[in-house]
Design an enzyme around this catalytic site. Structure first.
Site, PDB file in Angstrom:
ATOM      1  N   ASN A  29      14.162 -25.781  -0.885  1.00 48.85           N
ATOM      2  CA  ASN A  29      13.505 -25.151  -2.033  1.00 48.85           C
ATOM      3  C   ASN A  29      14.567 -24.933  -3.097  1.00 48.85           C
ATOM      4  O   ASN A  29      15.498 -24.154  -2.890  1.00 48.85           O
ATOM      5  CB  ASN A  29      12.903 -23.793  -1.661  1.00 48.85           C
ATOM      6  CG  ASN A  29      11.752 -23.926  -0.683  1.00 48.85           C
ATOM      7  OD1 ASN A  29      11.330 -25.019  -0.337  1.00 48.85           O
ATOM      8  ND2 ASN A  29      11.234 -22.787  -0.243  1.00 48.85           N
ATOM      9  N   ARG A  50       0.979 -28.242   0.873  1.00 47.59           N
ATOM     10  CA  ARG A  50       1.757 -27.350   1.739  1.00 47.59           C
ATOM     11  C   ARG A  50       1.204 -25.934   1.629  1.00 47.59           C
ATOM     12  O   ARG A  50       1.105 -25.385   0.530  1.00 47.59           O
ATOM     13  CB  ARG A  50       3.234 -27.383   1.318  1.00 47.59           C
ATOM     14  CG  ARG A  50       4.088 -26.420   2.104  1.00 47.59           C
ATOM     15  CD  ARG A  50       5.575 -26.447   1.735  1.00 47.59           C
ATOM     16  NE  ARG A  50       6.213 -25.360   2.456  1.00 47.59           N
ATOM     17  CZ  ARG A  50       7.063 -24.470   1.942  1.00 47.59           C
ATOM     18  NH1 ARG A  50       7.455 -24.571   0.679  1.00 47.59           N
ATOM     19  NH2 ARG A  50       7.544 -23.497   2.667  1.00 47.59           N
ATOM     20  N   ASP A  82      -4.004  -7.803  -1.844  1.00 48.98           N
ATOM     21  CA  ASP A  82      -5.272  -7.503  -1.154  1.00 48.98           C
ATOM     22  C   ASP A  82      -6.325  -8.579  -1.433  1.00 48.98           C
ATOM     23  O   ASP A  82      -7.053  -8.994  -0.538  1.00 48.98           O
ATOM     24  CB  ASP A  82      -5.822  -6.145  -1.601  1.00 48.98           C
ATOM     25  CG  ASP A  82      -4.983  -4.982  -1.077  1.00 48.98           C
ATOM     26  OD1 ASP A  82      -3.997  -5.223  -0.358  1.00 48.98           O
ATOM     27  OD2 ASP A  82      -5.327  -3.815  -1.397  1.00 48.98           O
ATOM     28  N   HIS A 119       5.874 -17.863   6.458  1.00 49.99           N
ATOM     29  CA  HIS A 119       6.293 -17.676   5.059  1.00 49.99           C
ATOM     30  C   HIS A 119       6.206 -16.183   4.733  1.00 49.99           C
ATOM     31  O   HIS A 119       5.377 -15.748   3.947  1.00 49.99           O
ATOM     32  CB  HIS A 119       5.440 -18.533   4.130  1.00 49.99           C
ATOM     33  CG  HIS A 119       6.007 -18.727   2.741  1.00 49.99           C
ATOM     34  ND1 HIS A 119       6.118 -19.966   2.143  1.00 49.99           N
ATOM     35  CD2 HIS A 119       6.485 -17.841   1.832  1.00 49.99           C
ATOM     36  CE1 HIS A 119       6.646 -19.841   0.927  1.00 49.99           C
ATOM     37  NE2 HIS A 119       6.864 -18.558   0.711  1.00 49.99           N
ATOM     38  N   TYR A 146      15.417 -24.186  -7.225  1.00 54.28           N
ATOM     39  CA  TYR A 146      14.912 -23.788  -8.542  1.00 54.28           C
ATOM     40  C   TYR A 146      15.994 -23.718  -9.599  1.00 54.28           C
ATOM     41  O   TYR A 146      15.723 -23.946 -10.774  1.00 54.28           O
ATOM     42  CB  TYR A 146      14.260 -22.388  -8.472  1.00 54.28           C
ATOM     43  CG  TYR A 146      12.971 -22.328  -7.698  1.00 54.28           C
ATOM     44  CD1 TYR A 146      12.970 -22.162  -6.316  1.00 54.28           C
ATOM     45  CD2 TYR A 146      11.752 -22.428  -8.353  1.00 54.28           C
ATOM     46  CE1 TYR A 146      11.786 -22.100  -5.607  1.00 54.28           C
ATOM     47  CE2 TYR A 146      10.550 -22.358  -7.650  1.00 54.28           C
ATOM     48  CZ  TYR A 146      10.571 -22.194  -6.278  1.00 54.28           C
ATOM     49  OH  TYR A 146       9.400 -22.130  -5.576  1.00 54.28           O
ATOM     50  N   GLU A 160      12.605 -20.380   3.894  1.00 56.77           N
ATOM     51  CA  GLU A 160      13.716 -19.644   3.294  1.00 56.77           C
ATOM     52  C   GLU A 160      14.236 -18.480   4.137  1.00 56.77           C
ATOM     53  O   GLU A 160      14.112 -17.302   3.758  1.00 56.77           O
ATOM     54  CB  GLU A 160      13.324 -19.123   1.905  1.00 56.77           C
ATOM     55  CG  GLU A 160      12.994 -20.234   0.934  1.00 56.77           C
ATOM     56  CD  GLU A 160      12.831 -19.744  -0.500  1.00 56.77           C
ATOM     57  OE1 GLU A 160      12.785 -18.529  -0.736  1.00 56.77           O
ATOM     58  OE2 GLU A 160      12.766 -20.592  -1.391  1.00 56.77           O
ATOM     59  N   HIS A 206       0.812  -1.218   0.000  1.00 62.32           N
ATOM     60  CA  HIS A 206       0.000   0.000   0.000  1.00 62.32           C
ATOM     61  C   HIS A 206       0.848   1.273   0.000  1.00 62.32           C
ATOM     62  O   HIS A 206       0.316   2.382   0.079  1.00 62.32           O
ATOM     63  CB  HIS A 206      -0.952  -0.011   1.215  1.00 62.32           C
ATOM     64  CG  HIS A 206      -1.885  -1.177   1.194  1.00 62.32           C
ATOM     65  ND1 HIS A 206      -2.344  -1.792   2.330  1.00 62.32           N
ATOM     66  CD2 HIS A 206      -2.426  -1.860   0.157  1.00 62.32           C
ATOM     67  CE1 HIS A 206      -3.140  -2.801   2.000  1.00 62.32           C
ATOM     68  NE2 HIS A 206      -3.202  -2.860   0.684  1.00 62.32           N
ATOM     69  N   GLU A 235       9.902 -27.033  -2.325  1.00 58.83           N
ATOM     70  CA  GLU A 235       9.519 -26.259  -3.516  1.00 58.83           C
ATOM     71  C   GLU A 235      10.463 -26.599  -4.652  1.00 58.83           C
ATOM     72  O   GLU A 235      11.669 -26.744  -4.450  1.00 58.83           O
ATOM     73  CB  GLU A 235       9.619 -24.744  -3.279  1.00 58.83           C
ATOM     74  CG  GLU A 235       8.555 -24.172  -2.393  1.00 58.83           C
ATOM     75  CD  GLU A 235       8.723 -22.666  -2.183  1.00 58.83           C
ATOM     76  OE1 GLU A 235       9.295 -21.979  -3.050  1.00 58.83           O
ATOM     77  OE2 GLU A 235       8.295 -22.193  -1.114  1.00 58.83           O
TER      78      GLU A 235
HETATM   79  C1  GBE Z   1      10.423 -19.191  -3.383  1.00 61.03           C
HETATM   80  O1  GBE Z   1      11.608 -18.464  -3.345  1.00 61.03           O
HETATM   81  C2  GBE Z   1       9.417 -18.710  -2.391  1.00 61.03           C
HETATM   82  O2  GBE Z   1       9.405 -19.547  -1.258  1.00 61.03           O
HETATM   83  C3  GBE Z   1       8.026 -18.579  -2.949  1.00 61.03           C
HETATM   84  O3  GBE Z   1       7.225 -17.859  -2.075  1.00 61.03           O
HETATM   85  C4  GBE Z   1       8.097 -17.966  -4.325  1.00 61.03           C
HETATM   86  O4  GBE Z   1       6.846 -17.676  -4.856  1.00 61.03           O
HETATM   87  C5  GBE Z   1       8.809 -18.928  -5.220  1.00 61.03           C
HETATM   88  O5  GBE Z   1      10.044 -19.300  -4.694  1.00 61.03           O
HETATM   89  C6  GBE Z   1       9.040 -18.443  -6.629  1.00 61.03           C
HETATM   90  O6  GBE Z   1       9.879 -17.348  -6.632  1.00 61.03           O
HETATM   91  O7  GBE Z   1      19.794 -11.336  -7.442  1.00 61.03           O
HETATM   92  O8  GBE Z   1      19.548 -13.709  -7.806  1.00 61.03           O
HETATM   93  O9  GBE Z   1      19.500 -12.830  -5.536  1.00 61.03           O
HETATM   94  C7  GBE Z   1      16.878 -13.613  -7.003  1.00 61.03           C
HETATM   95  C8  GBE Z   1      12.516 -18.872  -4.340  1.00 61.03           C
HETATM   96  C9  GBE Z   1      15.671 -13.657  -6.168  1.00 61.03           C
HETATM   97  C10 GBE Z   1      13.899 -18.459  -4.124  1.00 61.03           C
HETATM   98  C11 GBE Z   1      14.081 -15.361  -6.206  1.00 61.03           C
HETATM   99  C12 GBE Z   1      15.818 -15.408  -4.552  1.00 61.03           C
HETATM  100  C13 GBE Z   1      13.793 -16.809  -5.891  1.00 61.03           C
HETATM  101  C14 GBE Z   1      15.497 -16.823  -4.250  1.00 61.03           C
HETATM  102  C15 GBE Z   1      17.473 -12.278  -7.090  1.00 61.03           C
HETATM  103  N1  GBE Z   1      15.439 -15.060  -5.896  1.00 61.03           N
HETATM  104  N2  GBE Z   1      14.119 -17.092  -4.512  1.00 61.03           N
HETATM  105  S1  GBE Z   1      19.184 -12.551  -6.959  1.00 61.03           S
END
Ligand code: GBE
Length: 506
Positions: free
Chosen positions: A328, A98, A73, A143, A330, A188, A60, A399
């Protein structure tokens, strides 16, 4: 510049993508789920007695810090539409779902003096609806949506948060623990502390790098550990659940043999700062991290290390305080040693303390998120390293997932899931003790500072529609078939003209 090993791995990956691979069986004991988080899906930000949290506050703010000035929101309105969410979990045939609890919905004053019955009812309804269909709730206590009042008091940088958080936890164990068998204390912590307190890319958007994130890390670890012991001492014997923490963990591949130490340092500053105190015998931060921060602090004229020390009691409390390690995962980057990451040696900074930069190779496929590179062998390497470093702890993949800009035919997401699950099975064949796998996410949702522009869902969400209509993507059909057959089939093609069915017989 590339090592031979690296070339072989890359080549192997490219070949894997094109050759038709034989189907692989998942072990019987492996559980499958999907994940969401309270602020990302619930909406109802000020309804029924919920108070303001740090995401309400920044959403906001004027000017708006979130892409397209989106807010949570309304989000997916899961506060109202949770039955549809459970219906989707049934369609997919999930073993567990989860989700996370909103602290300010349950405790509007932040403290245990007032319990908001409407908020409690919401989570009771969700838990009961899941259990009615034999879907285990897996509950994340925190979270990222801290009550704003606690932030005003310093949030995770204030050591009193150990009591604030563990009081809140004791209440949720009392309220829900008779029906919840999987607890995750925190999601995280690195993102909470580094992105929230040091690089201003998550609420509360603070930029106090080289200092605030370390205070946050220490307090958060002690709060986690105290909560673990409360569960152990007061609830485990009657409730019989399991409780752990969930860390974000990329893989950092050394650019070449000269950057092995850089890769290790990155791992310690990301994963090790939490995993090492909890899962190693020392109960303390990783030695290399302590050394780097202490040396820099001294050079900069501090009278003590900017990384706070644990007391002997805290070490005892933290050591061993998790039944499992939640991961988690990715993405992967190439690690490159650079002692002056910010171009400054003299001022305190987390990135300078770490001394590593990461970059992506140009031929890696990418998701819609700038940081998401598709490198499945990084997942394999991460899992085997965790096994070797911490004596093969039970791991829950809490994740893993892929972002797109939208659309129902998400073949890139399907390739991602198949290749990452393939790598996970390779790691399990090496003995990694993976107990559960969680796809992020059940459905598109509020992607933090990216708003609704990045889509991670197995279900697409029409945020413009009044009912926030959820429609299965092709990946949802694939995940369903994978869970039904407990088989990773690389060639299965679903018939998307047929609606998703519910096959649980209930
Ligand atoms: C997770 O984070 C979260 O738990 C979840 O809430 C989220 O929706 C999901 O992933 C998808 O993002 O310059 O490389 O540090 C990177 C994932 C930012 C882990 C984004 C930090 C993903 C780690 C910017 N990342 N995150 S930089």
């Amino acid at each position: 510049m590339l090592t031979l090993k690296f070339l072989v791995l890359t080549l192997g990956f490219v070949l894997n993508c094109h050759a038709q691979k034989e189907p692989r069986k998942f072990p019987e004991h492996l559980l499958f789920g999907t994940a969401t988080a309270s602020y990302q899906i619930e909406g109802a930000w000020n309804e029924d007695g919920k108070s303001e949290n740090i995401w309400d506050r920044i959403a906001h703010q004027v000017p708006c810090p979130i892409k397209n000035c989106d807010t949570g929101d309304d989000a997916n309105q899961s506060y109202r539409l949770y039955k549809r969410d459970v219906e989707m979990a049934r369609e997919l045939g999930l073993d567990f779902y989860r989700f996370s609890l909103s602290w300010s919905r349950i405790l509007p004053t932040s403290f245990p003096d007032v319990i908001n019955q409407a908020g409690v009812d919401y989570y009771n309804n969700l838990i009961d609806e899941l259990r009615k269909y034999n879907i285990e709730p897996m509950v994340t206590i925190y979270h990222w949506d801290l009550p704003q009042k606690l932030q005003d008091l310093g949030g995770w940088s204030n050591p009193h948060i150990v009591d604030w958080f563990s009081d809140y936890s004791r209440i949720v164990f009392k309220l829900f623990g008779d029906r919840v068998k999987y607890w995750i204390t925190m999601n995280e912590p690195r993102e909470v502390c580094v992105q929230g307190y040091s690089d201003g890319s998550l609420a509360p958007l603070l930029n106090i790098t080289g200092y605030a994130e370390y205070l946050c890390t220490k307090n958060l670890l002690v709060a986690h550990a105290k909560t673990y012991h409360i569960y152990n001492d007061e609830f485990r014997s009657t409730q019989g659940g399991t409780i752990g923490i969930t860390l974000s963990a990329k893989w950092y591949e050394p650019e070449n043999d000269d950057h092995m130490e850089a890769s290790e340092d990155h791992y310690q500053f990301e994963v090790g700062q939490y995993a090492y105190p909890i899962f190693s015998k020392t109960g303390d931060f990783p030695p290399s991290m302590k050394k780097r921060i202490a040396e820099n602090s001294e050079k900069q004229g501090f009278f003590r290390s900017r990384l706070p020390e644990f007391t002997a009691d805290e070490i005892e409390l933290v050591r061993g305080s998790s039944d499992f390690l939640g991961i988690n995962h990715y993405t992967t980057l190439i690690a490159y040693r650079n002692e002056s990451v910010d171009g400054v040696y003299d001022s305190p900074s987390y990135r300078h303390d770490m001394g590593v930069i990461g970059y992506a190779l140009s031929d890696w496929p990418k998701g819609a998120s700038s940081w998401l590179n598709v490198v499945p062998w990084g997942f394999y390497k991460l899992l085997t390293k965790i096994k070797d470093d911490f004596d093969n702890p039970p791991v829950i993949i809490a994740e893993n997932g892929f972002s797109s800009q939208g659309g129902l035919n998400d073949d890139d997401r399907i390739d991602y899931y198949r290749s990452y699950l393939d790598a996970m099975l390779d790691a399990m064949e090496e003995g990694c003790d993976v107990r559960a796998y969680t796809a992020w996410s059940l459905m598109d949702n509020f992607e933090w500072l990216e708003g609704y522009s990045e889509r991670f869902g197995l279900y697409e969400v029409d945020f413009k529609s009044p009912e926030k209509t959820r429609t299965p993507r092709k990946s949802a059909y694939i995940y369903k078939e994978m869970l039904r057959t407990r088989t990773l089939d690389f060639s299965y093609e679903p018939d998307m003209t047929k609606p998703m069915t519910i096959d649980d017989g209930l």
